[in-house]
Design a protein around this motif. Structure first.
Motif, mmCIF file in Angstrom:
data_model
loop_
_atom_site.group_PDB
_atom_site.id
_atom_site.type_symbol
_atom_site.label_atom_id
_atom_site.label_comp_id
_atom_site.label_asym_id
_atom_site.label_seq_id
_atom_site.Cartn_x
_atom_site.Cartn_y
_atom_site.Cartn_z
ATOM 1 N N ASN A 115 0.806 -1.221 0.000
ATOM 2 C CA ASN A 115 0.000 0.000 0.000
ATOM 3 C C ASN A 115 0.839 1.271 0.000
ATOM 4 O O ASN A 115 0.290 2.370 -0.015
ATOM 5 C CB ASN A 115 -0.910 0.019 1.232
ATOM 6 N N LEU A 116 2.175 1.140 0.046
ATOM 7 C CA LEU A 116 3.039 2.319 0.108
ATOM 8 C C LEU A 116 3.439 2.773 -1.290
ATOM 9 O O LEU A 116 3.575 1.964 -2.211
ATOM 10 C CB LEU A 116 4.306 2.008 0.921
ATOM 11 N N ILE A 117 3.599 4.071 -1.430
ATOM 12 C CA ILE A 117 4.108 4.643 -2.686
ATOM 13 C C ILE A 117 5.581 4.937 -2.464
ATOM 14 O O ILE A 117 5.943 5.885 -1.769
ATOM 15 C CB ILE A 117 3.337 5.924 -3.064
ATOM 16 N N LEU A 118 6.430 4.113 -3.028
ATOM 17 C CA LEU A 118 7.864 4.222 -2.791
ATOM 18 C C LEU A 118 8.541 4.918 -3.953
ATOM 19 O O LEU A 118 8.270 4.618 -5.122
ATOM 20 C CB LEU A 118 8.479 2.823 -2.595
ATOM 21 N N GLY A 119 9.424 5.833 -3.649
ATOM 22 C CA GLY A 119 10.219 6.482 -4.680
ATOM 23 C C GLY A 119 9.526 7.596 -5.413
ATOM 24 O O GLY A 119 9.999 8.048 -6.446
ATOM 25 N N ASP A 120 8.383 8.097 -4.876
ATOM 26 C CA ASP A 120 7.680 9.201 -5.518
ATOM 27 C C ASP A 120 8.341 10.516 -5.109
ATOM 28 O O ASP A 120 8.318 10.879 -3.925
ATOM 29 C CB ASP A 120 6.210 9.210 -5.107
ATOM 30 N N PRO A 121 8.947 11.263 -6.042
ATOM 31 C CA PRO A 121 9.658 12.496 -5.652
ATOM 32 C C PRO A 121 8.754 13.573 -5.111
ATOM 33 O O PRO A 121 9.210 14.523 -4.492
ATOM 34 C CB PRO A 121 10.331 12.933 -6.971
ATOM 35 N N LYS A 122 7.425 13.452 -5.318
ATOM 36 C CA LYS A 122 6.521 14.481 -4.809
ATOM 37 C C LYS A 122 6.242 14.283 -3.330
ATOM 38 O O LYS A 122 5.665 15.144 -2.691
ATOM 39 C CB LYS A 122 5.211 14.448 -5.599
ATOM 40 N N LEU A 123 6.612 13.135 -2.757
ATOM 41 C CA LEU A 123 6.386 12.857 -1.345
ATOM 42 C C LEU A 123 7.699 12.961 -0.578
ATOM 43 O O LEU A 123 8.778 12.785 -1.140
ATOM 44 C CB LEU A 123 5.792 11.459 -1.170
ATOM 45 N N SER A 124 7.590 13.212 0.720
ATOM 46 C CA SER A 124 8.809 13.355 1.525
ATOM 47 C C SER A 124 9.477 12.019 1.786
ATOM 48 O O SER A 124 10.688 11.942 1.938
ATOM 49 C CB SER A 124 8.467 14.030 2.856
ATOM 50 N N GLY A 125 8.701 10.948 1.865
ATOM 51 C CA GLY A 125 9.271 9.630 2.111
ATOM 52 C C GLY A 125 9.590 9.361 3.568
ATOM 53 O O GLY A 125 10.113 8.293 3.890
ATOM 54 N N ILE A 126 9.282 10.298 4.464
ATOM 55 C CA ILE A 126 9.662 10.118 5.869
ATOM 56 C C ILE A 126 8.924 8.935 6.489
ATOM 57 O O ILE A 126 9.531 8.071 7.126
ATOM 58 C CB ILE A 126 9.383 11.410 6.660
#
Length: 784
Positions: free
Chosen positions: A91-102
Motif C-alpha cells: 500500500n506504500l508509494i515508494l520512490g515518488d519524488p513528490k512525497l517526503s518519504g519520511i
C-alpha cells in the motif's frame, strides 16, 4: 560542461547520518529518501517469497531437533509476519519524488527490526546454552537472509543494520554460550562487515542516482531553454522614414504583419498596426501614445500596443530610437519588435487570478473591498445607502470531514452559482475564503431591503444539493451592516458586518442579524471571556456539580449527571450556556471535556457501586480521533467500570460529523460504556440515528415534560411515542426538568423509566453528594 562524476557537489559521499536518516534535511544535498526507497519498488513479492522460503528452511532444519509444536508455532508467526509486512508495503508509494518519504522510511526501519526480533529466536529454541550444530545451521540460513537483504535494500543501510545487528548479536551470544566463542566472534565480525558494506554500497548507489537525476534535470533545462529560444525568437527589426512610413521591410517583419513586403513599403506604421481601425480613427490609447512619441521624436522602450493582423487582435512590444545623420538631421526611426500576445494573455490571467476566486470564479476579497469602497464613496456623495452582507455556510464542515474536500469544493461551486444567479444590477457577490461569502449592494433602499435579500439568500442556499450522488444540505448565517451609517470606511463597515455575522451564528444559524452598536460590547465581552477561559483550567476555576437521576417507579437513586460550573474572579459565575459554545468555537472544549471526564470518573468511584455517572460530550470532542483513548485512560486511571459511565450526546453530533461520530460512538459501546441521546425531539430528530447507533437511553426534553403536565395533547403524544420507541428498541427513557409533583406523576403515568429534575434534587457539589451516603450522626452514635 563539468563532468557529473567530478562535480564536488555530486562526487562527495553522502554523510552517513544523512544516509541513515538520522540527520536533518540538508538543502544542499537534497532530499535523498525517495532515491533510497526507489529500489524497493516492485520488490514486495521477492521479499515475501524469500521470507517464506527461509522460514520453511529454518523450520525443516529445526524439526528433527526440537518439538514440532514449537517449530510449527515459530513458522506460523514467521509466515503471518511475512504476509502482514507484504500487505503493509504493497500500500506504500515508494520512490515518488513528490512525497517526503519520511513515513515510508520509518516503516522500512520498523519492519526490519520486527523481522530481526523474529529471526533472533530460533538460536535459542533448543535451550540455553544451545548446541553448536543448531546455532550454525540457523546462522547459515540467517546469513543468507542478510546477504539477500543487503542486495535488495542496500540503499537503506539503517534498515539493513536493524536486521543484521540483532541477528548477529544473537548468533554471537549463542555460539559463545555453546562453547564456540571464536565462531561467535566471526559472526559478530561478519555482521559488522555486512553493515559496513551496506553503508558504503548505499553511499555509492545514492551518489550515482543523484548524478543521474541531476544530469537529467540539466538536460531538461538545456532543452527547455533551447526550445523557448526557438519558439520565442520572433523579434524583428523595423524602420521608418522621417514621415513615419515603413521602409526596408524585413521578411520576418512582413510575415508578422501578414502582408507582402512590397505592400507594406511606404505604408504609415500606424496604419499597418491599426488594421481596419485606421479608417475609423478609433485607435486604442496605447497606439495614440506611440504616435505622440514618434511625433515628438522620442525614444521608447518595451511599449506594448494592440495590433490587428488579418482581423485578429495581437499584442506587440516595440522599442525604437530616432535615426540621425552626421549633421543631426532626423531620418526616421529604427527599432525592434516582438509578439507578446501569449505573455499579455498570461499577465491578464494572473491579474484575474489576483482579483477572482479560482474555485468559484467569483470576485475575491480584494475585488469586494474595492467595490465596497466605490459603493461607500457614491453613497456619501449622493446621500444614499449601501450595504455589506457577510455570509457563512452552516454545517459545511461536516461535508468536508465526511465526504472529503473535493466534494466540498463542488458544493461551494454550486452555492456560488446560486448566489451569482440572485444578483441584480448594483449587486456584487464574492467569496472571502473557505465557506465565507459576501454581497455588496449599491444604492440599497433601506435596511429592510437588505434583510429581505438576506432572507432570500438563506432560502436559496438552504435548498438541497446533489454532488456525486450525495444529497447534501447546508444553511447560511448572514450578518449585514448599512453604510455609511454603520461605518464610513471599508474597514469599519466590514468589521461591523462581521460582528453581525457572529450574532447570527450565535443564534444557531440560518438567521439574519443586523449590526447594532451593542455588538461591540458583546464582542469585547466575548474576547475577555475567551481570554479568561484559556487559563481557567490552569487556575482550577472549574467545578463539577452532580444532579440526581432516579428510577421513575419508586424514586430510587440510580446515578448522577455531571454538570460543569465556572467561577472566574473577573466574570463571576459564568453560565455553561455562555462559555461552552465559546469553548467549542475557540477549540478549548477538548481539554475542558477531558478534565470533566477524568474528574467525574474519579468522583464516581467514591459512590456506591450501583450508581452511574453521566457526562455531556460535544460534537467537537467526537471529531477528535483520540477521544476514545482519552475515555479508556480516564476509566483505567480512576478504576471506574465502563458500565457505570454514561456519555450523553445531542443530535447535532450526527449533523456535524456524520460517519466519524457514529464510528467513534460504536467504539465506546464496544467498551461497555452506556450512550444517551439528549434532547431527542427538539432538533433534527431522525430515526436513522437510533438505527445506526444503539443508545442505552433517550432523554426527553423539559419542554415536553412541562407541556404534558399542563395537558398538552402534542407533548403527551410525543412522550408516549418516545417511550414506545425506546421500549421496542430495548432502551430506557429519562425525562429531564421535572420540578413538581404533578410533572412527576404525569411522567410515571406515561411510562418514563427515569426522572431527573429539581423535584428530586438540584445540581450539588461533590462533597454534598458524598454526604448523602454517610450514615446520620445520631445513628452512628446509637450504634456505638
Amino acid at each position: 560542461m563539468k563532468s557529473i562524476l567530478t562535480d564536488p557537489t555530486l562526487a562527495d559521499d553522502i554523510p552517513v547520518r544523512t544516509l541513515m536518516g538520522l540527520g536533518t534535511n540538508d538543502m544542499e544535498i537534497g532530499n535523498i529518501r525517495q532515491l533510497q526507497l526507489a529500489p524497493l519498488r516492485g520488490k514486495g513479492a521477492l521479499r515475501l517469497w524469500m521470507s517464506v522460503g527461509m522460514a520453511f528452511v529454518a523450520t525443516l532444519t529445526m524439526v528433527p531437533q526440537i518439538s514440532p509444536a514449537i517449530a510449527g508455532g515459530w513458522l506460523v508467526v514467521a509466515l503471518a509476519f511475512s504476509l502482514w509486512s507484504y500487505r503493509a508495503f504493497s500500500n506504500l508509494i515508494l520512490g515518488d519524488p513528490k512525497l517526503s518519504g519520511i513515513s515510508e522510511f520509518r516503516i522500512c526501519h520498523r519492519h526490519a527490526f520486527y523481522s530481526a526480533m523474529l529471526w533472533t529466536t530460533p538460536f535459542w529454541l533448543r535451550g540455553i546454552p544451545p548446541p553448536v550444530d543448531h546455532v550454525l545451521s540457523i546462522w547459515a540460513i540467517s546469513l543468507l537472509m542478510m546477504l539477500t537483504l543487503a542486495i535488495v535494500a542496500h540503499s537503506i543501510p539503517l534498515a539493513c543494520a536493524l536486521f543484521i545487528v540483532p541477528v548477529s548479536l544473537s548468533a554471537g551470544a549463542a555460539l559463545a554460550l555453546a562453547g564456540a566463542p571464536q565462531l561467535g566472534a566471526v559472526a559478530l565480525v561478519a555482521g559488522f562487515l555486512m553493515c559496513a558494506f551496506c553503508v558504503r554500497f548505499g553511499q555509492t548507489y545514492v551518489r550515482f542516482r543523484r548524478a543521474e537525476v541531476t544530469l537529467h534535470e540539466k538536460t531538461e533545462t538545456v532543452s527547455l531553454l533551447l526550445r523557448e529560444f526557438e519558439e520565442t525568437s520572433a523579434d524583428w527589426l523595423w524602420q521608418t522614414d522621417n514621415s513615419r512610413r515603413l521602409v526596408h521591410i524585413s521578411p520576418r517583419f512582413a510575415h508578422a504583419l501578414g502582408a507582402p513586403a512590397e505592400t507594406l513599403e511606404g505604408m504609415p506604421l500606424l496604419q499597418a498596426l491599426a488594421g481596419d481601425a485606421w479608417e475609423t480613427g478609433q485607435f486604442p490609447k496605447s497606439l495614440h501614445d506611440l504616435a505622440e512619441r514618434m511625433k515628438r521624436r522620442e525614444s521608447f522602450s518595451n511599449l506594448t500596443v494592440p495590433v490587428t493582423i488579418n482581423g485578429k487582435a495581437r499584442w506587440w512590444e516595440l522599442s525604437a530610437s530616432p535615426r540621425l545623420d552626421e549633421s543631426g538631421k532626423f531620418l526616421g526611426f529604427r527599432g525592434v519588435g516582438s509578439d507578446v500576445t501569449e505573455q499579455h494573455s498570461t499577465a491578464q490571467q494572473i491579474s484575474r487570478m489576483a482579483r477572482f476566486d479560482n474555485l468559484t470564479g467569483l470576485p475575491n476579497r480584494l475585488s469586494l473591498t474595492e467595490d465596497l469602497s466605490r459603493a461607500l464613496e457614491h453613497a456619501q456623495r449622493a446621500k444614499s445607502r449601501c450595504a455589506m452582507l457577510m455570509i457563512d455556510l452552516d454545517r459545511f464542515k461536516a461535508v468536508n470531514d465526511t465526504l472529503g474536500h473535493p466534494t466540498g469544493d463542488q458544493l461551494l461551486a454550486q452555492v456560488s452559482a446560486r448566489l451569482k444567479g440572485m444578483m441584480e444590477q448594483g449587486m456584487t457577490c464574492g467569496r472571502l475564503g473557505g465557506d465565507e461569502f459576501a454581497v455588496v449592494i449599491h444604492n440599497v433602499a433601506s435596511a429592510d431591503a437588505a434583510e429581505e435579500l438576506a432572507q432570500r439568500i438563506i432560502a436559496t442556499i438552504s435548498r438541497p444539493y446533489v454532488v456525486d450522488n450525495h444529497q447534501l444540505f447546508v444553511g447560511a448565517s448572514i450578518g449585514y451592516a448599512i453604510g455609511p451609517q454603520d461605518g464610513a470606511t471599508v474597514e469599519t463597515l466590514t468589521r461591523n458586518a462581521d460582528l453581525a455575522l457572529y450574532k447570527s451564528k450565535d443564534k444557531g444559524g440560518n438567521v439574519v442579524a443586523a449590526y447594532v452598536a451593542s455588538l461591540h460590547a458583546q464582542a469585547e465581552e466575548r474576547r475577555v471571556m475567551e481570554q479568561e477561559l484559556r487559563g481557567a483550567l490552569d487556575r482550577k476555576e472549574f467545578e463539577l456539580y452532580y444532579q440526581p437521576v432516579v428510577t421513575a417507579a419508586d424514586g430510587t437513586l440510580n446515578g448522577f449527571e455531571a454538570l460543569i460550573r465556572w467561577t472566574n474572579p473577573k466574570l463571576g459565575n459564568v453560565s455553561p450556556g455562555r462559555f461552552i459554545p465559546l469553548a467549542e468555537d475557540s477549540r478549548l472544549i477538548s481539554p475542558i471535556g477531558e478534565w470533566v471526564l477524568r474528574n467525574a470518573c474519579a468522583e464516581a468511584m467514591k459512590w456506591p457501586s450501583n450508581l452511574k455517572v453521566a457526562i455531556n460530550v460535544s460534537a467537537e470532542q467526537l471529531t477528535d480521533p483520540a477521544f476514545a483513548s482519552v475515555v479508556v485512560s480516564a476509566l483505567a486511571q480512576s478504576g471506574l467500570p465502563p458500565q457505570r459511565l454514561e456519555i450523553e450526546v445531542t443530535e447535532s453530533v450526527f449533523l456535524r460529523d456524520g460517519g466519524g461520530a457514529a464510528q467513534l460512538l460504536d467504539q465506546l459501546l464496544a467498551l461497555g460504556i452506556r450512550l444517551s441521546l439528549d434532547d431527542f425531539g427538539t432538533g433534527y430528530s431522525s430515526l436513522g440515528y437510533l438505527r445506526k447507533t444503539h443508545f442505552s437511553t433517550i432523554k426527553v426534553d423539559r419542554s415536553f415534560v412541562v407541556g404534558a403536565a399542563k395537558g398538552s395533547i402534542e407533548s403527551i403524544a410525543i412522550i408516549r411515542a418516545v417511550v414506545a420507541l425506546a421500549d421496542s428498541l430495548g432502551m430506557s427513557t429519562t425525562a429531564e426538568g421535572a420540578e413538581t409533583e404533578v410533572e412527576v406523576d404525569t411522567l410515571r403515568a406515561l411510562g418514563c423509566s427515569n426522572i431527573q429534575g429539581y423535584y428530586y434534587g438540584r445540581p450539588m457539589p461533590a462533597g454534598d453528594v458524598l454526604a448523602l451516603f454517610r450514615p446520620p450522626e445520631n445513628a452512628a452514635t446509637a450504634a456505638a
